[in-house]
Design a protein around this motif. Structure first.
Motif, PDB file in Angstrom:
ATOM      1  N   UNK A   1      46.890  35.623  19.265  1.00  0.00           N
ATOM      2  CA  UNK A   1      47.054  35.756  17.813  1.00  0.00           C
ATOM      3  C   UNK A   1      48.526  35.663  17.418  1.00  0.00           C
ATOM      4  N   UNK A   2      49.374  36.226  18.225  1.00  0.00           N
ATOM      5  CA  UNK A   2      50.802  36.257  17.884  1.00  0.00           C
ATOM      6  C   UNK A   2      51.431  34.875  17.898  1.00  0.00           C
ATOM      7  N   UNK A   3      50.883  33.994  18.753  1.00  0.00           N
ATOM      8  CA  UNK A   3      51.578  32.725  18.945  1.00  0.00           C
ATOM      9  C   UNK A   3      50.847  31.493  18.425  1.00  0.00           C
ATOM     10  N   UNK A   4      49.526  31.537  18.454  1.00  0.00           N
ATOM     11  CA  UNK A   4      48.812  30.380  17.895  1.00  0.00           C
ATOM     12  C   UNK A   4      49.043  30.306  16.381  1.00  0.00           C
ATOM     13  N   UNK A   5      49.123  29.120  15.908  1.00  0.00           N
ATOM     14  CA  UNK A   5      49.234  28.913  14.463  1.00  0.00           C
ATOM     15  C   UNK A   5      47.845  29.094  13.867  1.00  0.00           C
ATOM     16  N   UNK A   6      47.707  29.999  12.931  1.00  0.00           N
ATOM     17  CA  UNK A   6      46.383  30.286  12.392  1.00  0.00           C
ATOM     18  C   UNK A   6      45.695  29.048  11.808  1.00  0.00           C
TER      19      UNK A   6
ATOM     20  N   UNK B   1      48.134  48.345   7.098  1.00  0.00           N
ATOM     21  CA  UNK B   1      47.630  48.920   5.843  1.00  0.00           C
ATOM     22  C   UNK B   1      48.528  48.616   4.652  1.00  0.00           C
ATOM     23  N   UNK B   2      49.849  48.697   4.884  1.00  0.00           N
ATOM     24  CA  UNK B   2      50.745  48.495   3.749  1.00  0.00           C
ATOM     25  C   UNK B   2      51.121  47.019   3.554  1.00  0.00           C
ATOM     26  N   UNK B   3      50.505  46.155   4.354  1.00  0.00           N
ATOM     27  CA  UNK B   3      50.708  44.727   4.139  1.00  0.00           C
ATOM     28  C   UNK B   3      51.984  44.146   4.714  1.00  0.00           C
ATOM     29  N   UNK B   4      52.710  44.961   5.527  1.00  0.00           N
ATOM     30  CA  UNK B   4      53.948  44.434   6.128  1.00  0.00           C
ATOM     31  C   UNK B   4      53.664  43.491   7.280  1.00  0.00           C
ATOM     32  N   UNK B   5      52.582  43.781   8.020  1.00  0.00           N
ATOM     33  CA  UNK B   5      52.344  43.044   9.260  1.00  0.00           C
ATOM     34  C   UNK B   5      51.119  42.142   9.165  1.00  0.00           C
ATOM     35  N   UNK B   6      51.068  41.225  10.076  1.00  0.00           N
ATOM     36  CA  UNK B   6      49.928  40.343  10.222  1.00  0.00           C
ATOM     37  C   UNK B   6      48.660  41.196  10.283  1.00  0.00           C
ATOM     38  N   UNK B   7      47.648  40.883   9.463  1.00  0.00           N
ATOM     39  CA  UNK B   7      46.494  41.784   9.366  1.00  0.00           C
ATOM     40  C   UNK B   7      45.579  41.793  10.581  1.00  0.00           C
ATOM     41  N   UNK B   8      45.643  40.781  11.442  1.00  0.00           N
ATOM     42  CA  UNK B   8      44.722  40.776  12.591  1.00  0.00           C
ATOM     43  C   UNK B   8      45.325  41.382  13.861  1.00  0.00           C
ATOM     44  N   UNK B   9      46.412  42.119  13.665  1.00  0.00           N
ATOM     45  CA  UNK B   9      47.023  42.789  14.810  1.00  0.00           C
ATOM     46  C   UNK B   9      46.076  43.856  15.357  1.00  0.00           C
ATOM     47  N   UNK B  10      45.957  43.881  16.690  1.00  0.00           N
ATOM     48  CA  UNK B  10      45.350  45.032  17.362  1.00  0.00           C
ATOM     49  C   UNK B  10      46.520  45.977  17.678  1.00  0.00           C
ATOM     50  N   UNK B  11      46.604  47.095  16.959  1.00  0.00           N
ATOM     51  CA  UNK B  11      47.794  47.952  17.078  1.00  0.00           C
ATOM     52  C   UNK B  11      48.110  48.404  18.515  1.00  0.00           C
ATOM     53  N   UNK B  12      47.072  48.808  19.242  1.00  0.00           N
ATOM     54  CA  UNK B  12      47.319  49.305  20.596  1.00  0.00           C
ATOM     55  C   UNK B  12      47.827  48.200  21.523  1.00  0.00           C
ATOM     56  N   UNK B  13      47.205  47.037  21.410  1.00  0.00           N
ATOM     57  CA  UNK B  13      47.623  45.926  22.274  1.00  0.00           C
ATOM     58  C   UNK B  13      49.034  45.467  21.912  1.00  0.00           C
ATOM     59  N   UNK B  14      49.287  45.388  20.607  1.00  0.00           N
ATOM     60  CA  UNK B  14      50.624  44.973  20.170  1.00  0.00           C
ATOM     61  C   UNK B  14      51.696  45.944  20.661  1.00  0.00           C
ATOM     62  N   UNK B  15      51.348  47.220  20.658  1.00  0.00           N
ATOM     63  CA  UNK B  15      52.305  48.227  21.127  1.00  0.00           C
ATOM     64  C   UNK B  15      52.648  48.001  22.594  1.00  0.00           C
ATOM     65  N   UNK B  16      51.658  47.653  23.376  1.00  0.00           N
ATOM     66  CA  UNK B  16      51.909  47.381  24.793  1.00  0.00           C
ATOM     67  C   UNK B  16      52.803  46.153  24.939  1.00  0.00           C
ATOM     68  N   UNK B  17      52.508  45.128  24.157  1.00  0.00           N
ATOM     69  CA  UNK B  17      53.331  43.919  24.205  1.00  0.00           C
ATOM     70  C   UNK B  17      54.795  44.268  23.933  1.00  0.00           C
ATOM     71  N   UNK B  18      55.012  45.082  22.911  1.00  0.00           N
ATOM     72  CA  UNK B  18      56.388  45.413  22.515  1.00  0.00           C
ATOM     73  C   UNK B  18      57.099  46.242  23.569  1.00  0.00           C
TER      74      UNK B  18
END
Lengths: 203, 203
Positions: free
Chosen positions: A193-198, B151-168
């Motif tokens: 999701x992070x890298x593919x162009x939607x 929720x506040x619209x800052x980030x891409x809406x299809x983020x999986x928060x837990x997975x993204x946290x691991x990536x970071x």
DNA sequence: CGCTATCAATCAATCATTTGATTGAGAAAA
DNA sequence: TTTTCTCAATCAAATGATTGATTGATAGCG
């Protein structure tokens, strides 16, 4: 003693011995870490005497270098298993993820030992010389894929290929850890999701 | 002997000793890895006798646990340094990145020792008990931020928060390594691009 | 206040075991 | 026969840890 007995070679060749030694050492590094790695334990695991181990591998230091080379060779063999010619960038990225899944399934210790050796490479130039190019190669594969994917419109156009490659390899390596293993698939999905162009998302 | 001399305490307290011991051990782990960590080296680094070290810390195992606790405490202190109340998700994420920069600048060994201890936690439940919650806390901070940001619209809406946290966290940890240090800023920038929603991108 | 007892902390010397490595004899293979 | 390989025994040093004597600090008492 029986004259009718076929002359069956009983001894492994030097190369076979060294492969067995590297295998045993890899398993023991996973079990006990580098700090718990003992030449006697390795010899015992292989089923040879400590002096035999030294006959084949002159020092503990050389043994760790042998492990590093063994990792590099396995990694290379794995990389050559699935040619990527003719695949577009998206498919290539997915193939890299599949290859990682295969490594986790078939050589679960590879990433773990690699992690310990990457740490060691900070302190040991000999290990650095073997490990860092290999790590760079892995990262470089992703860099290439990202570059291609930007050009062919598969990926988000503002990707920095080299940085993205580091993000991906780091995330995958982290998910090798047992307590992170359940997160592997969600993390892979998130990377996609992070890298593919939607817009041109082919998933 | 001189009656005019102020009564200056000559001995450090037990707690001070243990802090010094943990400090020295951390530095030595970075220099020599866990596999090269020697109690005598630690004692020498602190400036005490080996028996004194054993007086304060009963075993090498206990010493490594002390190091783990010391890391956890420093990490906690760092986390409390910059409160995040009142910041929106995007600013919070950026603050986390700034905190990581501070850690790299002020406690360069923290992530490196943490990495070795995370490896060790696979094999040692005592260390796992100290380290894994701390790692989970760090990851959890990002998870919360991602959740808020969706929720506040800052980030891409299809983020999986837990997975993204691991990536970071994985990407940041990887950039601690000296050969990866030059990549820290490009990787942070890439992480921002990967997760911020382009439309409401405040960068 | 000075002295004493007590406890915490420190040290040099030492212990028991482990560790990477070696030696010399013998076995196996070519 | 020569070469390669293996082994048990051993070496020298390192390692985590212990011992017993001593020192430093402080509280309590006269």
């Amino acid at each position: 003693m029986c004259p009718e007995q076929a002359p069956i070679p009983k001894r492994e060749s030097g190369d076979e011995r060294r492969i067995a030694i590297a295998r045993a050492a890899r398993a023991l590094i996973i079990e006990k870490g580098l700090e718990g790695l003992r030449t006697r334990d390795i010899a015992e695991r292989v089923g040879i005497n400590i002096a035999t181990l030294h006959y084949h591998v002159p020092s503990k230091e050389a043994l760790v270098a042998l492990v590093a080379a063994s990792l590099r060779d396995d990694f290379k063999a794995q990389a050559l298993r699935h040619p990527k010619e003719g695949l577009d960038a998206g498919a290539q990225l997915r193939q890299e993820f599949n290859e990682f899944r295969e490594i986790v399934a078939e050589m679960p210790e590879l990433i773990g030992v690699l992690s310990e050796l990457v740490d060691l490479s900070r302190r040991d130039p000999t290990i650095a010389e073997i490990i860092l190019p290999m790590q760079a190669y892995w990262t470089g594969q992703f860099t290439k894929i990202f570059r291609t994917g930007i050009e062919d419109g598969s990926f988000r156009p503002n990707i920095d290929p080299a940085a993205a490659a580091i993000v991906v390899t780091a995330a995958l390596s982290d998910c090798w850890r047992p307590h992170r293993r359940p997160s592997l698939e969600p993390v892979i999905a998130e990377l996609e999701r992070a890298f593919f162009l939607p817009v041109s998302n082919q998933g």
